[in-house]
Design a protein around this motif. Sequence first.
Motif: not given
Length: 429
Positions: A283-291
């Motif tokens: 359930d990875l989204g954009d915020e986690g991808t940026k991290a």
Amino acid sequence: MGSTSTISLYSNPKSSLRSHPFPNTTASFYHSHNAPRPNTVPFNGRKRCFRFRRLVVAVASGAEGGPRRSTTGRRVYRQSQSESALTSAPVKQIASFVVPAVVFVAGTFVLWKLVEKILMPKPQRPSSGENKPPAEAAEGIKWSVAPGTNLLSGFTAKLFRESKQTLNEFAKELRSFRSVDMSGRNFGDEGLFFLAESLGYNQTAEEVSFAANGITAAGIKAFDGVLQSNIALHTLNLSGNPIGDEGVKDSMHADRVVPFFECLCDILVNNSGIQKLQLNSIDLGDEGTKAIAELLKQNSSLRHLELNNNMIEYSGFTGLAEALLENNTLRSLHLNGNYGGALGANALAKGLEGNKSLRELHLHGNSIGDEGVRALMSGLSSHKGKIAVLDLGNNSISAKGAFHVAEYIKNSKSVLWLNLYMNDIGDEV
């Protein structure tokens, strides 16, 4: 010679004697017989409340000296008896109602006690062989349980012992084998904290899979201090866990919520052992991808990154493209099953232009279309590295987009594997 006698008759105080004027009757008796009148108290008809009345019956002697009974006195006596009977009649009527009511209430009470005795369970008395409670307990002593006392039921305690034994076996595997697959064991965050300690004290396990174990963002804190000291672990698989972009509290600042991937990246940024990180279906989204993109900018050991089947959109693709401009160690990037689209492919192409290390690019199922393929092929043509594996399957590519792919293949000398299945490219291409 005549003589008189008096008989005292008791009557009810509530009785009324107005209909029987005793003094008049007695006066006529004495008047007819010329007998001397005794000292009697005249009857007062107005006085109703009295304790008792006195009826006077006179008996005179006959000519021969014998007593002669008065018929008038007998009639007065009978009248007084009839009045007494009339007075007791209301009492009998009241008693006829009160007595059955009392009997009914008493019978109902007895019947209820009988039913209660039958239905209510009897308290079980301890047998002679059982341990009886001490006398102090009966005197009202209050019992307390010390902290840490195991109050689990027998069945629950058995499950707890079995779970602890299973975790000990898992920890033994981590200390004994180089490759350990613990996927689908469902040990959760608590189990991960227990097992992570084994990773910190051994240098045996090189590949570990914790996939599909119910691990959440809070469980990732278990790796804090462990992965920094472990340099033997090369592959870590956390796929299939409901982690998402959810935050965890910072141990240094209680009022600050740290996103999960920021926490994970802080753990991995100084790790020199992890080379393959698998974060598929979490359930990875954009915020986690940026991290993760920030991790790629600082980490120099990660070679293989899998982010398949998540919810990464244009913003996340842009963050990864920026990381590719600074990272020179990543060899394989998997983004299958996300939502990059044409804009995401265009942003990723710009990052590929300045990257020299990437060898594998997997973009299966991102609906990039013909425009996205055109921008991506342009970026790959300017790529300074050598792409060997390219997956573009199921991306809504038609014959128009496929011609751009064909032009890139003509000029590339590094591509060894190309996937274009599940696209409508036609026979001509």
